[in-house]
Design an enzyme around this catalytic site. Structure first.
Site, PDB file in Angstrom:
ATOM      1  N   LYS A 268       0.858  -1.193   0.000  1.00 56.67           N
ATOM      2  CA  LYS A 268       0.000   0.000   0.000  1.00 56.67           C
ATOM      3  C   LYS A 268       0.888   1.235   0.000  1.00 56.67           C
ATOM      4  CE  LYS A 268      -3.134   2.748   2.957  1.00 56.67           C
ATOM      5  NZ  LYS A 268      -3.986   2.800   4.161  1.00 56.67           N
ATOM      6  N   ASP A 273      -2.555  10.437   3.417  1.00 54.32           N
ATOM      7  CA  ASP A 273      -3.946  10.046   3.641  1.00 54.32           C
ATOM      8  C   ASP A 273      -4.653  11.090   4.495  1.00 54.32           C
ATOM      9  OD1 ASP A 273      -6.349   8.799   4.019  1.00 54.32           O
ATOM     10  OD2 ASP A 273      -5.567   7.217   5.344  1.00 54.32           O
ATOM     11  N   LYS A 280      -9.951  13.366   8.016  1.00 59.18           N
ATOM     12  CA  LYS A 280      -9.440  13.066   9.353  1.00 59.18           C
ATOM     13  C   LYS A 280      -9.356  14.344  10.191  1.00 59.18           C
ATOM     14  CE  LYS A 280      -6.420   9.208   8.010  1.00 59.18           C
ATOM     15  NZ  LYS A 280      -6.990   8.155   8.850  1.00 59.18           N
ATOM     16  N   ASP A 291       1.644   6.519   5.429  1.00 60.78           N
ATOM     17  CA  ASP A 291       0.676   5.572   4.886  1.00 60.78           C
ATOM     18  C   ASP A 291       1.191   4.869   3.626  1.00 60.78           C
ATOM     19  OD1 ASP A 291      -1.674   4.344   5.482  1.00 60.78           O
ATOM     20  OD2 ASP A 291      -2.950   5.776   4.419  1.00 60.78           O
ATOM     21  N   ASP A 350     -12.064   7.293   3.945  1.00 60.40           N
ATOM     22  CA  ASP A 350     -10.823   7.084   4.696  1.00 60.40           C
ATOM     23  C   ASP A 350     -10.421   5.598   4.709  1.00 60.40           C
ATOM     24  OD1 ASP A 350      -8.635   7.763   6.153  1.00 60.40           O
ATOM     25  OD2 ASP A 350      -9.707   8.123   8.036  1.00 60.40           O
ATOM     26  N   GLU A 352      -9.400   3.914   2.355  1.00 59.04           N
ATOM     27  CA  GLU A 352      -8.914   3.983   0.963  1.00 59.04           C
ATOM     28  C   GLU A 352      -7.875   2.919   0.649  1.00 59.04           C
ATOM     29  OE1 GLU A 352      -7.584   5.630   3.338  1.00 59.04           O
ATOM     30  OE2 GLU A 352      -5.469   5.191   2.971  1.00 59.04           O
ATOM     31  N   ARG A 354      -7.784  -0.259   1.345  1.00 59.38           N
ATOM     32  CA  ARG A 354      -8.377  -1.483   0.803  1.00 59.38           C
ATOM     33  C   ARG A 354      -8.907  -1.260  -0.614  1.00 59.38           C
ATOM     34  NH1 ARG A 354     -12.420  -1.756   5.817  1.00 59.38           N
ATOM     35  NH2 ARG A 354     -10.738  -0.522   6.707  1.00 59.38           N
TER      36      ARG A 354
HETATM   37  N1  BES Z   1      -4.015   4.736   6.959  1.00 61.51           N
HETATM   38  C1  BES Z   1      -5.145   4.559   7.786  1.00 61.51           C
HETATM   39  C2  BES Z   1      -4.892   3.589   8.931  1.00 61.51           C
HETATM   40  C3  BES Z   1      -4.149   4.154  10.102  1.00 61.51           C
HETATM   41  C4  BES Z   1      -4.780   4.993  10.985  1.00 61.51           C
HETATM   42  C5  BES Z   1      -2.855   3.780  10.341  1.00 61.51           C
HETATM   43  C6  BES Z   1      -4.090   5.466  12.081  1.00 61.51           C
HETATM   44  C7  BES Z   1      -2.161   4.244  11.421  1.00 61.51           C
HETATM   45  C8  BES Z   1      -2.783   5.093  12.294  1.00 61.51           C
HETATM   46  C9  BES Z   1      -6.298   3.996   6.961  1.00 61.51           C
HETATM   47  O1  BES Z   1      -6.374   4.438   5.653  1.00 61.51           O
HETATM   48  C10 BES Z   1      -7.544   4.449   7.631  1.00 61.51           C
HETATM   49  O2  BES Z   1      -7.790   5.616   7.660  1.00 61.51           O
HETATM   50  N2  BES Z   1      -8.293   3.498   8.166  1.00 61.51           N
HETATM   51  C11 BES Z   1      -9.493   3.794   8.845  1.00 61.51           C
HETATM   52  C12 BES Z   1     -10.512   2.753   8.442  1.00 61.51           C
HETATM   53  C13 BES Z   1     -11.912   3.074   8.853  1.00 61.51           C
HETATM   54  C14 BES Z   1     -12.414   4.287   8.104  1.00 61.51           C
HETATM   55  C15 BES Z   1     -12.791   1.873   8.576  1.00 61.51           C
HETATM   56  C16 BES Z   1      -9.232   3.726  10.345  1.00 61.51           C
HETATM   57  O3  BES Z   1      -8.457   2.866  10.787  1.00 61.51           O
HETATM   58  O4  BES Z   1      -9.757   4.557  11.057  1.00 61.51           O
HETATM   59 ZN    ZN Z   2      -4.683   4.998   4.789  1.00 60.07          ZN
HETATM   60 MN    MN Z   3      -7.470   6.239   5.476  1.00 56.63          MN
END
Ligand code: BES
Ligand code: ZN
Ligand code: MN
Length: 500
Positions: A268, A273, A280, A291, A350, A352, A354
């Site tokens: 990825k 992000d 966010k 990310d 967010d 994204e 996946r």
């Molecule tokens: N890149 C983030 C995951 C992440 C968040 C990694 C905080 C490290 C610290 C990912 O793209 C994301 O935003 N995931 C969301 C998923 C949710 C919207 C289902 C998350 O983990 O909040």
């Molecule tokens: Zn992300």
């Molecule tokens: Mn995200």
């Protein structure tokens, strides 16, 4: 950007006679000097025993004592690092102590050192392992980010060379460590670079530069138009809000037999992000430059194994995009058709990672036809909640593959822990409006992200690594860890041995 590691080599002289800027010795404070460093104590006319007698030896793990002009030694300095108590000593305290020694070395004017850390007794680990891990730890400590920061004029110099006492297998181990250390540094630097420099195009350019540099490493890059023609609309949906166009690229290393199906790593590479329209909070948003650590891991691992000349076929696929809010950005409620033909309802822009990995996995399954594929992604905050910073999460329905990856994590001290992907979790990503939705709600957030990816694996042997916790440390000394390059390289080394 140019990357240099410490140069490692071997030394046949006895410790007392070795000329160097700094001799590095580890000691348990609760073990008699003559049981662990008798020779050096004799050579220094009882200096070590005197220090012990005066309670001046470092007592905690990683505590250090730097002595200038140690008597009886040719070395300019003697750096003693605490190994802690014998009864609490294990591979992780060994590495902790070695990194602390590296920090102390990095802070002093020495540019050349001789490492004696591997002389310690460590249950279950052979000499080769101790040499490799000490070298990696010293190199880890020696890396200081400077790409966009002017170093202080008074800053001590980087370490140039470290020697280990020669023994059977040591030179070969150091040779391999050198290549691994390069891959880890590459991963850390790419991850640490700011998102205005490290864009999707920058990642692809880095892969192309490596392909020019390393014989036998090839790269193929798809731009946004080629992806559009193929129907990679899930990846493109994420990229649409950004002025920085996406890239999908494949680094190929063919060290194995021509008919051997390549092992695929899929990273990825979200270079920043913001969350997109589901934006966010502003606090800590800058962390989301990390990310793309899955992409950096993929690039670093390919660099390491290609430089090693490993006898195996490996493809590293990187899906690189930036997730921004914009008039053109994808939105919650959109239904997107993926490369696989399956439709996805977007509930949160967010989620994204996946979305881009769905198309990258489909593309890999169809174009690479790998024997096995492993994706690597900073995919969920939920993974950090579950495992913290100490383990990468492994998700797969292939028990043998899970065992292989966990074993590689233990061998390389770059650990992983398995989370289940039971069928019962799958219904959390059902929706009336598409084949799948892109979020599964609060329960088991790391697992439902894995469930989503599992829908795009086209029957290939597959595992998903969520490295959101392991890839970087938060807080004051925030920076990329270079993980899990060590674990994946170890896994590929073991696979290469099994296939040859
Ligand atoms: N890149 C983030 C995951 C992440 C968040 C990694 C905080 C490290 C610290 C990912 O793209 C994301 O935003 N995931 C969301 C998923 C949710 C919207 C289902 C998350 O983990 O909040
Ligand atoms: Zn992300
Ligand atoms: Mn995200």
């Amino acid at each position: 950007m140019d990357i240099q590691t410490i140069q490692f080599s071997t030394e046949t002289e006895t410790a007392a006679k070795i000329q160097s800027d700094c001799m590095i010795l580890g000691l348990h404070h609760d073990l008699k000097i003559d049981q662990q460093a008798g020779e050096l104590n004799a050579a220094t006319e009882n200096l070590l025993a005197e220090l012990a007698g005066d309670n001046e030896l470092p007592t905690g793990v990683g505590k250090t004592l730097m002595l200038r002009a140690p008597r009886g030694l040719e070395a300019k300095r003697l750096l003693i690092v605490g190994f802690g108590k014998v009864s609490d000593f294990d591979e992780h305290t060994y590495i902790q102590a070695a990194r602390a020694a590296g920090d102390a070395l990095r802070q002093c004017p020495a540019t050349d050192a001789c490492c004696l850390l591997d002389g310690v007794e460590l249950k279950g680990r052979d000499h080769r392992w101790k040499v490799e891990q000490a070298a990696l730890a010293l190199d880890h400590a020696d890396y200081i980010y400077s790409a966009t920061k002017t170093p202080l004029e008074s800053a001590p110099p980087a370490t140039r060379t470290v020697r280990f006492i020669d023994a059977p297998g040591v030179a070969e181990a150091l040779d391999r460590v050198h290549h691994l250390a390069l891959g880890i540094r590459r991963c850390r630097l790419l991850s640490d670079l700011p998102p205005n420099i490290c864009t999707p195009i920058y990642l692809a350019d880095t892969a192309e530069k490596l392909a020019r540099e390393i014989d036998g490493l090839e790269v193929e890059v798809l731009d946004e138009n080629q992806m559009d023609d193929l129907g990679m609309w899930s990846l493109l949906a994420v990229a649409r809000g950004s002025a920085n166009p996406p890239r999908l690229f494949r680094m190929s290393w063919r060290g194995g037999a021509a008919d051997q199906a390549p092992t695929a790593l899929v990273g990825k590479g979200v270079t920043f992000d913001t969350g997109g329209i589901s934006i966010k909070p502003r606090e800590l948003m800058e962390q989301m430059k990390f990310d793309m650590c899955g992409a950096a891991t993929t690039i670093g691992t390919l660099e390491a194994i290609a430089r090693m000349g490993l006898a195996i076929n490996v493809d590293g696929i990187v899906a690189a995009a930036e997730n921004m809010p914009d008039g053109k950005a994808y939105r919650p409620g959109d239904v997107i058709e993926t490369l696989s033909g399956k439709t996805v309802e977007v509930h949160n822009t967010d989620a994204e990672g996946r979305m881009i990995l769905a198309d990258a996995l489909t593309w890999t399954a169809r174009n690479v036809e790998p024997g096995v594929m492993v994706d690597i992604a900073t995919l969920t905050g939920a993974c950090v909640v579950a495992l913290g910073h100490h383990a990468s999460a492994v998700m797969t329905n292939d028990d043998e593959l899970a065992d292989e990856l966990l074993a590689a994590g233990i061998e390389s001290a770059d650990r992983a822990w398995r989370l289940p992907l039971w069928d019962q979790y799958q219904e959390q990503i059902d929706t009336p409006f598409a084949d799948i939705k892109n979020v599964g709600g609060m329960p088991a957030g790391a697992i439902t992200a894995g469930c989503f990816l599992s829908r795009f694996t086209e029957g290939q042997r597959w595992a998903h690594l969520d490295i959101a916790g392991s890839a970087w440390r938060w807080g004051k000394a925030e920076s990329a860890s270079g993980r899990p390059v060590g674990m994946l390289t170890q896994w590929l080394i073991t696979r290469a041995e099994g296939q040859s």
